[in-house]
Design an enzyme around this catalytic site. Sequence first.
Site, short mmCIF file in Angstrom:
data_model
loop_
_atom_site.label_atom_id
_atom_site.label_comp_id
_atom_site.label_asym_id
_atom_site.label_seq_id
_atom_site.Cartn_x
_atom_site.Cartn_y
_atom_site.Cartn_z
N HIS A 153 0.87 -1.18 0.00
CA HIS A 153 0.00 0.00 0.00
C HIS A 153 0.90 1.22 0.00
CE1 HIS A 153 -3.56 2.49 0.80
NE2 HIS A 153 -2.73 3.21 1.53
N CYS A 154 0.66 2.14 -0.94
CA CYS A 154 1.52 3.32 -1.09
C CYS A 154 0.72 4.58 -0.74
CB CYS A 154 2.06 3.42 -2.52
SG CYS A 154 3.16 4.82 -2.78
N PRO A 155 1.00 5.20 0.41
CA PRO A 155 0.27 6.42 0.78
C PRO A 155 0.58 7.60 -0.14
CG PRO A 155 2.09 6.02 2.32
CD PRO A 155 2.00 4.81 1.43
#
Length: 290
Positions: A153-155
Amino acid sequence: MNQNKLQLVHLYQLWPSNNRFFCRGRLMTGPSADNTTNLITWLLILLIGAPFIVYISPQIWIVLHPSLPIISYVMYFSCVLFLFLTQFTDPGIIPRKEIIEKMKDENLLHLIPTEADNSNYNIRICITCMIKKPPRSNHCAECDNCVDVFDHHCPFVNNCIGKRNYAYFISFISTLTMAAISFGIEFLCFVILIATNDEKVQQILIIILMVPFGICILLVFGLLIFHIFLIITGKTTKEQLKNIEMDSTKRKCERTKSLFNCRLIVEKQKQDQIRYDYEMVDVNPIIVPA
């Protein structure tokens, strides 16, 4: 004859996880918790790129040669495009049991666990989504979805990176690296050939601006090298960092068709909670016989 109101809504209006939808379900992205990080990413790319696109690149075009500005333009606008596609593309979300039942898609019914699956230790069941997790899929705690061939997951892009948007993500960091390098070369040329003839001023400008810029380039380039290594080995970020053996030869990135249509018309039950209720006017309730 008794009559009941059957309320029809778009699928995205009943979506149970942390995803957010825009343009009436045509675009989807990750949770609002990533807003600050994602906004900083967009601002850095747009604000740093603007002076080059508007002022420095045209000067280099005239004084030096058009080739370098052309490369900068192509890489920069490609970077912005791929960031948009990475953020607003379904990463490969596997619908929850309740969504599959509403969709009534026979091709997805095999994902719903049966009693026999409870005693089969080879089958992984997500207790949140209540589905059988395909090989290399994982549940993302931030988005609260199971994602096919989950990478991470890439913020910064406000989305999961998975099977369906991994190619966009790689293209984004590749074009970002190339744009940063070309902008760096343009800046050096601008300082030396155009801005000033004073060598001391040139040195000060290069040190003040190029050192932090160079550090950013190295960080992004390091991320790119890491993902090139993952592509070569065929592993995901999670598999590499946690030393997990691949349990399938399923391709890491593939632009397959999404497993759901956010704008699909489905029936709303009494217990369903509606999101984006201000858009209910788009789908009118109909009356059916009891």
